[in-house]
Design a protein around this motif. Structure first.
Motif, PDB file in Angstrom:
ATOM      1  N   ASN A 139     -30.762   0.788 -19.157  1.00  0.00           N
ATOM      2  CA  ASN A 139     -29.115   1.737 -19.071  1.00  0.00           C
ATOM      3  C   ASN A 139     -27.419   1.084 -18.879  1.00  0.00           C
ATOM      4  OD1 ASN A 139     -30.223   4.653 -18.444  1.00  0.00           O
ATOM      5  ND2 ASN A 139     -31.053   3.700 -16.551  1.00  0.00           N
ATOM      6  N   VAL A 140     -28.445  -0.479 -18.681  1.00  0.00           N
ATOM      7  CA  VAL A 140     -27.034  -1.095 -18.426  1.00  0.00           C
ATOM      8  C   VAL A 140     -26.069  -1.024 -19.882  1.00  0.00           C
ATOM      9  CG1 VAL A 140     -26.083  -3.566 -17.922  1.00  0.00           C
ATOM     10  CG2 VAL A 140     -27.591  -2.662 -16.588  1.00  0.00           C
ATOM     11  N   MET A 141     -27.410  -1.390 -20.936  1.00  0.00           N
ATOM     12  CA  MET A 141     -27.010  -1.069 -22.374  1.00  0.00           C
ATOM     13  C   MET A 141     -26.136  -0.296 -22.908  1.00  0.00           C
ATOM     14  SD  MET A 141     -27.298  -4.630 -22.782  1.00  0.00           S
ATOM     15  CE  MET A 141     -26.963  -4.884 -24.850  1.00  0.00           C
ATOM     16  N   ALA A 142     -26.532   0.315 -22.436  1.00  0.00           N
ATOM     17  CA  ALA A 142     -26.457   2.796 -22.598  1.00  0.00           C
ATOM     18  C   ALA A 142     -24.750   2.327 -22.500  1.00  0.00           C
ATOM     19  CB  ALA A 142     -27.010   3.302 -22.062  1.00  0.00           C
ATOM     20  N   ALA A 143     -25.156   1.843 -20.873  1.00  0.00           N
ATOM     21  CA  ALA A 143     -23.053   1.982 -20.657  1.00  0.00           C
ATOM     22  C   ALA A 143     -22.351   1.457 -21.303  1.00  0.00           C
ATOM     23  CB  ALA A 143     -23.189   0.925 -19.389  1.00  0.00           C
ATOM     24  N   LEU A 144     -22.486  -0.518 -21.922  1.00  0.00           N
ATOM     25  CA  LEU A 144     -22.199  -0.851 -22.783  1.00  0.00           C
ATOM     26  C   LEU A 144     -21.848  -0.457 -23.900  1.00  0.00           C
ATOM     27  CD1 LEU A 144     -20.961  -3.349 -23.579  1.00  0.00           C
ATOM     28  CD2 LEU A 144     -22.906  -4.729 -24.202  1.00  0.00           C
ATOM     29  N   ASP A 145     -22.357   0.305 -23.918  1.00  0.00           N
ATOM     30  CA  ASP A 145     -22.442   1.703 -26.011  1.00  0.00           C
ATOM     31  C   ASP A 145     -21.184   2.474 -25.366  1.00  0.00           C
ATOM     32  OD1 ASP A 145     -23.655  -0.436 -27.041  1.00  0.00           O
ATOM     33  OD2 ASP A 145     -25.453   1.585 -27.322  1.00  0.00           O
ATOM     34  N   ALA A 146     -21.077   3.244 -24.143  1.00  0.00           N
ATOM     35  CA  ALA A 146     -20.220   4.094 -23.468  1.00  0.00           C
ATOM     36  C   ALA A 146     -19.027   3.870 -23.591  1.00  0.00           C
ATOM     37  CB  ALA A 146     -21.165   4.807 -22.771  1.00  0.00           C
ATOM     38  N   MET A 147     -18.962   2.246 -22.972  1.00  0.00           N
ATOM     39  CA  MET A 147     -17.288   1.577 -22.603  1.00  0.00           C
ATOM     40  C   MET A 147     -16.553   1.890 -24.592  1.00  0.00           C
ATOM     41  SD  MET A 147     -18.687  -1.018 -19.822  1.00  0.00           S
ATOM     42  CE  MET A 147     -19.746   0.114 -18.103  1.00  0.00           C
ATOM     43  N   LEU A 148     -17.425   0.987 -25.014  1.00  0.00           N
ATOM     44  CA  LEU A 148     -17.133   0.068 -26.024  1.00  0.00           C
ATOM     45  C   LEU A 148     -17.025   1.446 -26.970  1.00  0.00           C
ATOM     46  CD1 LEU A 148     -19.062  -2.994 -26.919  1.00  0.00           C
ATOM     47  CD2 LEU A 148     -16.787  -2.707 -26.635  1.00  0.00           C
ATOM     48  N   SER A 149     -17.188   2.740 -27.267  1.00  0.00           N
ATOM     49  CA  SER A 149     -17.043   3.710 -28.025  1.00  0.00           C
ATOM     50  C   SER A 149     -15.997   4.304 -27.546  1.00  0.00           C
ATOM     51  CB  SER A 149     -18.565   5.101 -27.838  1.00  0.00           C
ATOM     52  OG  SER A 149     -18.408   4.539 -27.411  1.00  0.00           O
ATOM     53  N   HIS A 150     -15.658   4.062 -26.503  1.00  0.00           N
ATOM     54  CA  HIS A 150     -14.592   5.194 -25.971  1.00  0.00           C
ATOM     55  C   HIS A 150     -12.830   3.930 -25.474  1.00  0.00           C
ATOM     56  CE1 HIS A 150     -16.921   8.033 -24.837  1.00  0.00           C
ATOM     57  NE2 HIS A 150     -15.615   8.748 -24.561  1.00  0.00           N
ATOM     58  N   ASP A 151     -13.463   2.447 -27.159  1.00  0.00           N
ATOM     59  CA  ASP A 151     -12.172   1.459 -26.649  1.00  0.00           C
ATOM     60  C   ASP A 151     -11.983   1.109 -24.711  1.00  0.00           C
ATOM     61  OD1 ASP A 151     -12.330   1.501 -29.444  1.00  0.00           O
ATOM     62  OD2 ASP A 151     -10.757   3.395 -29.280  1.00  0.00           O
ATOM     63  N   MET A 152     -12.457   0.640 -24.278  1.00  0.00           N
ATOM     64  CA  MET A 152     -12.368   0.474 -22.824  1.00  0.00           C
ATOM     65  C   MET A 152     -12.283  -0.875 -23.265  1.00  0.00           C
ATOM     66  SD  MET A 152     -14.039   2.666 -20.293  1.00  0.00           S
ATOM     67  CE  MET A 152     -12.296   2.817 -18.753  1.00  0.00           C
TER      68      MET A 152
END
Ligand code: SAM
Length: 329
Positions: A139-152
């Motif tokens: 879940n933590v890695m999924a959060a990292l993916d989501a943040m990067l794919s939203h250019d955060m």
């Protein structure tokens, strides 16, 4: 501009919205958790809004929401939305362990949360379980993916712990090779919530840097932004950067611009102090904004010079080492 008795600007507030957490990182709290605050002891989101609004009017420019784990608080998103609209606030950030974060990333981006600090001490799922006592690595890695794919803007916080995850330093450095993240290594602090006597630090910022230099001698020092708690570096060819935070050695107190508010409304003018006044109690006692403002200004005029002074005073008074979850890391 808000300043303290040592002439330091105060412009950054970290607000811990809960003491509860869905991980049990051994360096932060005991396996059985803490004696969680009851609902009535916690600040309501209205109280948090009133306080943020007042402090932004007084000169706070940046707010970071932390905890405990912010996402275990059910009303987090409306609270963040309210804070994001405060006139005069220049930056809103969040520190999270990532367990529940991924689905909220689009909304965080929409309301203007610019930077997220994601805590991740290892890239090895088994060691993650040993450190956090929970099976949540995916879940933590999924959060990292989501943040990067939203250019955060993502900063990864890794606490360096002797005998626990020093073999992760280089793999974490290498995460910043392909990803535009800042990986920050943090010295372990004596805030594990179980009161055990801390035996000193084996991995200080110099040793962490030496470890990285051993593999990447070409590492370059970057200019540190104003008020940065991290020494920042870049390895040529890497997309991201590296930071080292001397949280235990306390090399950054001379420019510290931060205050902290705990979930129960304690104001801390230093990470290592014992709480200097309780804002929730004042608000519930009917204090006007003017009274609150004067009380805050008095507190800012009595800040300790550094974390050593604050720690001496706290240990003399309480004899205990708190958990980071109640301090708001
Ligand atoms: N739950 C959120 C998270 O994990 O990011 C926010 C709260 S947590 C207390 C904030 C940060 O404090 C985390 O990056 C965590 O690693 C760090 N932290 C907790 N205990 C620490 C300790 N004893 N020494 C150094 N950092 C610590």
């Amino acid at each position: 501009m808000l300043t303290d008795n040592h002439g330091r600007k105060i412009s950054y507030m970290r607000l811990a919205v809960t003491d509860r957490c869905n991980l049990r990182c051994f360096y932060c709290m005991p396996e059985d958790g803490l004696n969680w605050l009851s609902r009535v002891e916690l600040m309501t989101s209205e109280e948090m809004m009133q306080m943020c609004s007042l402090l932004v009017k007084m000169g706070i420019e940046k707010i970071r929401i932390t905890g405990g784990e912010p996402f275990v608080r059910k009303d987090l998103m409306p609270l963040l939305t309210g804070i994001s609209k405060l006139d005069g606030l220049k930056e809103l950030g969040l520190t999270t362990n990532g367990v529940l974060t991924a689905p909220y990333v689009p909304e965080l981006k929409k309301i203007g949360v610019q930077s997220i600090n994601l805590s991740l001490d290892t890239l090895d799922a088994n060691r993650f379980f040993t450190i956090t006592r929970r099976d949540e690595f995916a879940n933590v890695m999924a959060a990292l993916d989501a943040m990067l794919s939203h250019d955060m803007e993502v900063k990864i916080n890794a606490v360096v712990m002797d005998g626990k995850n020093t073999q992760d330093i280089i793999p974490l450095v290498e995460l910043a090779k392909e990803l535009p993240v800042s990986v920050r290594f943090i010295e372990e602090m004596p805030f594990n919530g179980d009161g055990h006597v801390y035996e000193g630090l084996r991995w200080d910022y110099l040793r962490i840097l030496d470890e990285i230099k051993g593999k990447y001698p070409q590492i370059k020092k970057l200019d540190d932004p104003a008020y940065s708690t991290a020494y920042n570096y870049q390895i040529p060819g890497h997309k991201g950067s590296i930071g080292i935070i001397a949280a235990y050695s306390r090399t950054f107190c001379g420019t510290c611009n931060r205050i902290r508010i705990t979930p129960q409304g304690e104001l801390k003018t230093c990470l290592y102090d014992d709480g200097v006044l309780n804002l929730k109690d004042l608000m519930r006692g009917g204090a006007s904004d003017e009274v609150l403002q004067n009380t805050l200004l008095t507190a800012f005029n009595h800040r300790p010079a550094d974390g050593w002074e604050a720690e001496r005073a706290r240990v003399a008074k309480t004899g205990i080492h708190e958990s980071m979850a109640t301090i708001g890391g």
